[in-house]
Design a protein around this motif. Structure first.
Motif, PDB file in Angstrom:
ATOM      1  N   ARG A 174       9.825 -13.662 -37.418  1.00 16.32           N
ATOM      2  CA  ARG A 174       8.643 -14.499 -37.184  1.00 16.32           C
ATOM      3  C   ARG A 174       8.850 -15.811 -37.917  1.00 16.32           C
ATOM      4  O   ARG A 174       8.970 -15.814 -39.140  1.00 16.32           O
ATOM      5  CB  ARG A 174       7.376 -13.815 -37.687  1.00 16.32           C
ATOM      6  CG  ARG A 174       6.968 -12.607 -36.909  1.00 16.32           C
ATOM      7  CD  ARG A 174       5.764 -11.937 -37.556  1.00 16.32           C
ATOM      8  NE  ARG A 174       5.367 -10.751 -36.851  1.00 16.32           N
ATOM      9  CZ  ARG A 174       5.897  -9.541 -37.042  1.00 16.32           C
ATOM     10  NH1 ARG A 174       6.839  -9.386 -37.935  1.00 16.32           N
ATOM     11  NH2 ARG A 174       5.475  -8.520 -36.342  1.00 16.32           N
ATOM     12  N   ILE A 175       8.879 -16.905 -37.186  1.00 18.78           N
ATOM     13  CA  ILE A 175       9.174 -18.207 -37.780  1.00 18.78           C
ATOM     14  C   ILE A 175       8.023 -19.156 -37.478  1.00 18.78           C
ATOM     15  O   ILE A 175       7.703 -19.421 -36.322  1.00 18.78           O
ATOM     16  CB  ILE A 175      10.497 -18.775 -37.217  1.00 18.78           C
ATOM     17  CG1 ILE A 175      11.640 -17.780 -37.485  1.00 18.78           C
ATOM     18  CG2 ILE A 175      10.794 -20.142 -37.812  1.00 18.78           C
ATOM     19  CD1 ILE A 175      12.897 -18.069 -36.709  1.00 18.78           C
ATOM     20  N   GLU A 206       5.306 -21.953 -32.380  1.00 18.55           N
ATOM     21  CA  GLU A 206       4.995 -23.371 -32.247  1.00 18.55           C
ATOM     22  C   GLU A 206       3.512 -23.521 -31.964  1.00 18.55           C
ATOM     23  O   GLU A 206       2.805 -22.544 -31.778  1.00 18.55           O
ATOM     24  CB  GLU A 206       5.806 -23.996 -31.112  1.00 18.55           C
ATOM     25  CG  GLU A 206       7.303 -23.918 -31.306  1.00 18.55           C
ATOM     26  CD  GLU A 206       7.852 -24.883 -32.331  1.00 18.55           C
ATOM     27  OE1 GLU A 206       7.133 -25.812 -32.742  1.00 18.55           O
ATOM     28  OE2 GLU A 206       9.014 -24.704 -32.715  1.00 18.55           O
ATOM     29  N   SER A 242      16.462 -20.472 -40.202  1.00 21.08           N
ATOM     30  CA  SER A 242      15.723 -19.209 -40.107  1.00 21.08           C
ATOM     31  C   SER A 242      16.219 -18.373 -38.932  1.00 21.08           C
ATOM     32  O   SER A 242      16.314 -17.146 -39.028  1.00 21.08           O
ATOM     33  CB  SER A 242      14.228 -19.481 -39.958  1.00 21.08           C
ATOM     34  OG  SER A 242      13.741 -20.102 -41.112  1.00 21.08           O
ATOM     35  N   LEU A 243      16.540 -19.028 -37.832  1.00 19.26           N
ATOM     36  CA  LEU A 243      17.091 -18.315 -36.685  1.00 19.26           C
ATOM     37  C   LEU A 243      18.454 -17.724 -37.020  1.00 19.26           C
ATOM     38  O   LEU A 243      18.757 -16.585 -36.653  1.00 19.26           O
ATOM     39  CB  LEU A 243      17.191 -19.246 -35.476  1.00 19.26           C
ATOM     40  CG  LEU A 243      15.871 -19.665 -34.843  1.00 19.26           C
ATOM     41  CD1 LEU A 243      16.094 -20.808 -33.858  1.00 19.26           C
ATOM     42  CD2 LEU A 243      15.207 -18.483 -34.152  1.00 19.26           C
ATOM     43  N   PRO A 268       7.080 -22.950 -38.132  1.00 20.88           N
ATOM     44  CA  PRO A 268       7.558 -24.240 -38.632  1.00 20.88           C
ATOM     45  C   PRO A 268       6.496 -24.940 -39.489  1.00 20.88           C
ATOM     46  O   PRO A 268       5.300 -24.865 -39.201  1.00 20.88           O
ATOM     47  CB  PRO A 268       7.822 -25.049 -37.358  1.00 20.88           C
ATOM     48  CG  PRO A 268       7.907 -24.050 -36.263  1.00 20.88           C
ATOM     49  CD  PRO A 268       7.031 -22.910 -36.674  1.00 20.88           C
ATOM     50  N   GLN A 299      13.442 -12.375 -32.265  1.00 22.78           N
ATOM     51  CA  GLN A 299      12.966 -13.535 -33.011  1.00 22.78           C
ATOM     52  C   GLN A 299      11.941 -14.317 -32.182  1.00 22.78           C
ATOM     53  O   GLN A 299      12.074 -14.435 -30.970  1.00 22.78           O
ATOM     54  CB  GLN A 299      14.125 -14.457 -33.373  1.00 22.78           C
ATOM     55  CG  GLN A 299      15.096 -13.813 -34.334  1.00 22.78           C
ATOM     56  CD  GLN A 299      16.251 -14.731 -34.657  1.00 22.78           C
ATOM     57  OE1 GLN A 299      16.986 -15.135 -33.777  1.00 22.78           O
ATOM     58  NE2 GLN A 299      16.398 -15.059 -35.928  1.00 22.78           N
ATOM     59  N   LYS A 300      10.935 -14.846 -32.873  1.00 23.34           N
ATOM     60  CA  LYS A 300       9.930 -15.679 -32.195  1.00 23.34           C
ATOM     61  C   LYS A 300       9.549 -16.832 -33.106  1.00 23.34           C
ATOM     62  O   LYS A 300       9.254 -16.644 -34.274  1.00 23.34           O
ATOM     63  CB  LYS A 300       8.686 -14.861 -31.865  1.00 23.34           C
ATOM     64  CG  LYS A 300       7.586 -15.703 -31.229  1.00 23.34           C
ATOM     65  CD  LYS A 300       6.518 -14.848 -30.599  1.00 23.34           C
ATOM     66  CE  LYS A 300       5.370 -15.655 -30.057  1.00 23.34           C
ATOM     67  NZ  LYS A 300       5.699 -16.600 -29.040  1.00 23.34           N
ATOM     68  N   VAL A 301       9.578 -18.039 -32.536  1.00 20.79           N
ATOM     69  CA  VAL A 301       9.132 -19.233 -33.241  1.00 20.79           C
ATOM     70  C   VAL A 301       7.709 -19.513 -32.789  1.00 20.79           C
ATOM     71  O   VAL A 301       7.436 -19.659 -31.603  1.00 20.79           O
ATOM     72  CB  VAL A 301      10.047 -20.449 -32.937  1.00 20.79           C
ATOM     73  CG1 VAL A 301       9.539 -21.688 -33.654  1.00 20.79           C
ATOM     74  CG2 VAL A 301      11.484 -20.146 -33.331  1.00 20.79           C
ATOM     75  N   VAL A 306      13.967 -24.669 -38.866  1.00 22.64           N
ATOM     76  CA  VAL A 306      13.940 -23.520 -37.961  1.00 22.64           C
ATOM     77  C   VAL A 306      15.342 -22.988 -37.650  1.00 22.64           C
ATOM     78  O   VAL A 306      15.546 -21.769 -37.660  1.00 22.64           O
ATOM     79  CB  VAL A 306      13.160 -23.864 -36.671  1.00 22.64           C
ATOM     80  CG1 VAL A 306      13.289 -22.757 -35.646  1.00 22.64           C
ATOM     81  CG2 VAL A 306      11.698 -24.125 -36.999  1.00 22.64           C
TER      82      VAL A 306
END
Length: 63
Positions: A15-16, A62, A8-9, A18, A58-60, A5
């Motif tokens: 949009r990430i 989870e 990617s950041l 994991p 940006q958004k992870v 991650v």
């Protein structure tokens, strides 16, 4: 979908999602075939949901 991650950041992905591990991003060979299928199915569902989600910046995604 990514295994690391922070990379990617750093590169600016918006949009990430994991995943599992570098050698097996969409699976886990130690699982039974049925369980691994369910794991992969869940990851793809999460990725599709991420694609259909409005984001700013940006958004992870989870659990």
């Amino acid at each position: 979908m990514c295994t690391v991650v922070p990379i990617s950041l750093t590169v600016g992905a918006n949009r990430i999602v994991p995943t599992i591990a570098i050698p097996h991003p969409l699976g886990n060979p130690s699982l039974e075939a049925k369980d691994e299928y369910e794991l992969r199915y869940h990851l793809v569902e999460k990725a599709l949901a991420a694609l259909s989600t409005e984001v700013e910046g940006q958004k992870v995604f989870e659990e």
